[in-house]
Design an enzyme around this catalytic site. Structure first.
Site, PDB file in Angstrom:
ATOM      1  CB  SER A   1      28.852  13.571  13.661  1.00 21.45           C
ATOM      2  OG  SER A   1      28.844  13.477  15.066  1.00 21.45           O
TER       3      SER A   1
HETATM    4  N1  SAH Z   1      30.521  16.375  17.548  1.00 17.71           N
HETATM    5  C1  SAH Z   1      31.647  15.483  17.676  1.00 17.71           C
HETATM    6  C2  SAH Z   1      31.144  14.097  17.964  1.00 17.71           C
HETATM    7  C3  SAH Z   1      32.082  13.278  18.733  1.00 17.71           C
HETATM    8  S1  SAH Z   1      31.420  11.703  19.195  1.00 17.71           S
HETATM    9  C4  SAH Z   1      32.434  15.508  16.401  1.00 17.71           C
HETATM   10  O1  SAH Z   1      31.834  15.695  15.353  1.00 17.71           O
HETATM   11  O2  SAH Z   1      33.649  15.306  16.439  1.00 17.71           O
HETATM   12  C5  SAH Z   1      30.633  12.062  20.717  1.00 17.71           C
HETATM   13  C6  SAH Z   1      31.477  12.664  21.793  1.00 17.71           C
HETATM   14  O3  SAH Z   1      30.688  12.689  22.978  1.00 17.71           O
HETATM   15  C7  SAH Z   1      32.747  11.892  22.149  1.00 17.71           C
HETATM   16  O4  SAH Z   1      33.846  12.751  22.052  1.00 17.71           O
HETATM   17  C8  SAH Z   1      32.515  11.433  23.592  1.00 17.71           C
HETATM   18  O5  SAH Z   1      33.685  11.400  24.370  1.00 17.71           O
HETATM   19  C9  SAH Z   1      31.548  12.493  24.090  1.00 17.71           C
HETATM   20  N2  SAH Z   1      30.737  12.113  25.244  1.00 17.71           N
HETATM   21  C10 SAH Z   1      30.145  10.931  25.524  1.00 17.71           C
HETATM   22  N3  SAH Z   1      29.499  10.989  26.702  1.00 17.71           N
HETATM   23  C11 SAH Z   1      29.677  12.252  27.181  1.00 17.71           C
HETATM   24  C12 SAH Z   1      29.264  12.937  28.356  1.00 17.71           C
HETATM   25  N4  SAH Z   1      28.522  12.356  29.300  1.00 17.71           N
HETATM   26  N5  SAH Z   1      29.639  14.225  28.523  1.00 17.71           N
HETATM   27  C13 SAH Z   1      30.406  14.854  27.577  1.00 17.71           C
HETATM   28  N6  SAH Z   1      30.821  14.270  26.450  1.00 17.71           N
HETATM   29  C14 SAH Z   1      30.467  12.976  26.248  1.00 17.71           C
END
Ligand code: SAH
Length: 210
Positions: free
Chosen positions: A60
């Site tokens: 993010s």
């Molecule tokens: N906070 C993270 C954001 C990653 S993007 C960072 O800054 O790196 C969002 C993440 O949510 C992804 O890694 C994706 O795989 C995860 N995600 C999507 N749906 C999900 C679910 N149902 N349960 C757990 N993780 C999920």
């Protein structure tokens, strides 16, 4: 890339965009965001943009990490916090320095493993991780004082609301084509929803992947 000046510039940008919580700004200043990216992307770590982390997912944008963290902490300290979407682990690392315990759920195992290594490297030990569908929360570890989701459901899953402790708050992007950041607070009477601002997040997806 990792110079103090580059990081100061990022923090100044966050201040310019309206982030006021000093503890959040301080943690964003000192957390090495470049460690959460693959080498090819690391030189962009202190730009205020979302960056790819593989598996069609993104780390993010710093502004949104700061904003969500500030909203989560708005009414005082939070002890037990559930994070949905560990991803790179950057938001996890920020949270771990501001709350007592972080419970972080990720549906893609490979991302979870990398994030775990990074947190270990930074000696952040108050984090528990789970490879599961975060849309279901983490019922065995709840209730939580706060829940932060880094992936957007079309509608807020009932399970997440149920795992909020009294007074607890959920910070979550909601929507399909158009998304808004929402803050839902559990009050004595029920739930109060505040719509914060338009955002763009990857979708919350069901099930898990290797
Ligand atoms: N906070 C993270 C954001 C990653 S993007 C960072 O800054 O790196 C969002 C993440 O949510 C992804 O890694 C994706 O795989 C995860 N995600 C999507 N749906 C999900 C679910 N149902 N349960 C757990 N993780 C999920």
């Amino acid at each position: 890339m990792t110079s103090q000046r580059t990081r100061e510039r990022l923090v100044q940008r966050l201040v310019d965009q309206g982030i006021t919580n000093h503890a959040v700004l301080e943690v964003m200043r000192t957390t090495p965001r470049h460690l959460f990216l693959d080498e090819a992307m690391a030189h962009r770590a202190y730009e205020d943009v979302a960056l790819p982390i593989g598996f069609q997912q993104t780390l993010s944008q710093p502004y949104i990490v700061a904003r969500m963290t500030e909203l989560l902490l708005a009414d005082g300290p939070r002890e037990r916090v559930l994070e949905i979407g560990t991803g790179s682990g950057y938001q996890t690392a920020v949270l771990a320095q501001l709350v007592d315990e972080v419970f972080s759920v990720e549906r893609i195992k490979a991302l979870q493993l990398k994030a775990r290594q990074r947190l270990r490297q930074l000696k952040l030990r108050n984090v528990q991780m789970n490879h599961a569908d975060g849309g279901l929360g983490w019922p065995e570890r709840g209730p939580f004082d706060a829940i932060l989701s880094a992936a957007a459901p079309e509608r807020i899953p009932e399970e997440l609301l149920q795992q909020l402790a009294p007074g607890g708050r959920l910070v979550i992007p909601v929507g399909a084509d158009e998304q808004h950041l929402q803050v839902v607070t559990r009050t004595r009477e029920g739930f109060e929803t505040q719509i914060v601002e338009p955002v763009y997040f990857v979708p919350l997806r069901p099930g898990t992947e290797k």
